[in-house]
Design a protein around this motif. Sequence first.
Motif, PDB file in Angstrom:
ATOM      1  N   LEU A   3      39.130  42.029  29.043  1.00 21.13           N
ATOM      2  CA  LEU A   3      37.725  42.166  29.384  1.00 21.13           C
ATOM      3  C   LEU A   3      37.568  42.378  30.887  1.00 21.13           C
ATOM      4  N   ALA A   4      38.321  41.614  31.681  1.00 20.28           N
ATOM      5  CA  ALA A   4      38.247  41.776  33.135  1.00 20.28           C
ATOM      6  C   ALA A   4      38.578  43.212  33.522  1.00 20.28           C
ATOM      7  N   GLN A   5      39.638  43.761  32.932  1.00 21.74           N
ATOM      8  CA  GLN A   5      40.019  45.130  33.260  1.00 21.74           C
ATOM      9  C   GLN A   5      38.974  46.135  32.774  1.00 21.74           C
ATOM     10  N   SER A   6      38.362  45.867  31.627  1.00 22.13           N
ATOM     11  CA  SER A   6      37.320  46.754  31.120  1.00 22.13           C
ATOM     12  C   SER A   6      36.115  46.766  32.062  1.00 22.13           C
ATOM     13  N   LEU A   7      35.733  45.608  32.549  1.00 19.58           N
ATOM     14  CA  LEU A   7      34.614  45.513  33.488  1.00 19.58           C
ATOM     15  C   LEU A   7      34.961  46.176  34.819  1.00 19.58           C
ATOM     16  N   ILE A   8      36.208  46.009  35.246  1.00 22.42           N
ATOM     17  CA  ILE A   8      36.640  46.647  36.491  1.00 22.42           C
ATOM     18  C   ILE A   8      36.606  48.164  36.350  1.00 22.42           C
ATOM     19  N   GLN A   9      37.056  48.652  35.207  1.00 27.76           N
ATOM     20  CA  GLN A   9      37.019  50.102  34.968  1.00 27.76           C
ATOM     21  C   GLN A   9      35.581  50.621  34.993  1.00 27.76           C
ATOM     22  N   LYS A  10      34.669  49.871  34.409  1.00 32.46           N
ATOM     23  CA  LYS A  10      33.253  50.249  34.436  1.00 32.46           C
ATOM     24  C   LYS A  10      32.739  50.237  35.872  1.00 32.46           C
ATOM     25  N   HIS A  11      33.106  49.203  36.614  1.00 35.05           N
ATOM     26  CA  HIS A  11      32.728  49.103  38.036  1.00 35.05           C
ATOM     27  C   HIS A  11      33.211  50.328  38.798  1.00 35.05           C
ATOM     28  N   ASN A  12      34.464  50.698  38.591  1.00 37.18           N
ATOM     29  CA  ASN A  12      35.045  51.808  39.346  1.00 37.18           C
ATOM     30  C   ASN A  12      34.484  53.164  38.924  1.00 37.18           C
ATOM     31  N   THR A  13      34.025  53.250  37.687  1.00 34.72           N
ATOM     32  CA  THR A  13      33.391  54.487  37.213  1.00 34.72           C
ATOM     33  C   THR A  13      31.983  54.644  37.781  1.00 34.72           C
ATOM     34  N   ASP A  14      31.274  53.539  37.849  1.00 36.31           N
ATOM     35  CA  ASP A  14      29.850  53.591  38.200  1.00 36.31           C
ATOM     36  C   ASP A  14      29.559  53.421  39.687  1.00 36.31           C
ATOM     37  N   PHE A  15      30.422  52.671  40.397  1.00 34.66           N
ATOM     38  CA  PHE A  15      30.034  52.238  41.732  1.00 34.66           C
ATOM     39  C   PHE A  15      31.057  52.606  42.806  1.00 34.66           C
ATOM     40  N   SER A  16      30.541  52.816  44.009  1.00 37.97           N
ATOM     41  CA  SER A  16      31.387  52.952  45.189  1.00 37.97           C
ATOM     42  C   SER A  16      31.953  51.587  45.569  1.00 37.97           C
ATOM     43  N   SER A  17      33.022  51.597  46.357  1.00 30.39           N
ATOM     44  CA  SER A  17      33.556  50.343  46.889  1.00 30.39           C
ATOM     45  C   SER A  17      32.716  49.819  48.043  1.00 30.39           C
ATOM     46  N   TYR A  18      31.770  50.619  48.509  1.00 36.01           N
ATOM     47  CA  TYR A  18      30.968  50.259  49.676  1.00 36.01           C
ATOM     48  C   TYR A  18      29.491  50.176  49.327  1.00 36.01           C
TER      49      TYR A  18
END
Length: 335
Positions: free
Chosen positions: A6-21
């Motif tokens: 689940l953590a990795q799934s949420l991280i993947q969603k984060h990286n798809t949707d959002f910038s690191s900044y």
Amino acid sequence: MIQNMLAQSLIQKHNTDFSSYYKTELYTHTPMALLALKEMGASDLRLEDFYKISVKKLKTKSAPSVVITANNWKEYLGQHAHEAAYIQFFKKEMKHLGQDKVIASYFDQLMPGVAAAAFHPLIRLFYAVRFNIPEEIVISLATWATSYLDLGLDAHLSHQLSLGHTLKQFEEQKFNQGQKIIGSNIAKRMLAVSKMTMFKELSNLVDQNDLQPLKLEQALLWLFSQNNNFTLLHAITSQHAFESLYHFSSKSNESRVIMWKALLAAYLSTTGSVNIDFNWQYPEIKLPDWEVLTAKAIQSNDEHVIKLLHVLSIKKTEGLENNLRYAGALKLGLN
């Protein structure tokens, strides 16, 4: 290693949707905190709740505006606008070199800019490697390059003094005369410190034997435990990240010296002067057990609290048990 689907799934969603900044130069903590929460025992429901809260402040990703290659990758260092282009570049490098080799190939080249985003790309790389997430390795390297901040640190030391006596020199010589360090964030204040002549001279005085992991860790915990300093919190977590990734460096002594000087610049950037109680000792109090500390950290929405307690709990098997527990209790308000 823990099961973290689940953590990795949420991280993947984060990286798809959002910038690191977000807010121009502030750096996301969400992927790191999710992995820290999971390893400390957070439930899936807690991970989902934390994710919803933590991404509210983030901004959407932008498309690449340049093409970065092995020939020009250094031309765009330190330019936040090129995050997407650096991600594309390091994704290709990962495919070409493989996971470990891509880190080893770029680690030493990126070390002069380790102050990037107040050490957060380095910390993120530690989590990426610890949990074996290739996409996070790519983004960590990309954002290290994107945030790259060269403080002009050399790898020279004169091998004269202990860590404590080196810090004492800054106090005795009235570093910066107590003036406030100007800068809108930690990284910019570190840059201001790094340009000061006294910093350049005195940061060279320490004996490299005193920069070994246990001694430096002990010193950072001792400094943090005196005043719960926010910047020193970053020093503790980034030093742990560096030691965890140290084996990727082919210039180990030089990397360690640069890391020390960057950590010192971070500490000196906090108040503009050295105000250490060199007689301070840990108070004799009953400290909470790790189960109490980590359980409270899991309930926190403060990403810095989560990462600090996670790192401290990892290191509990390496010595300095009471120092680590005190630092955790201090940050959680349990001391």
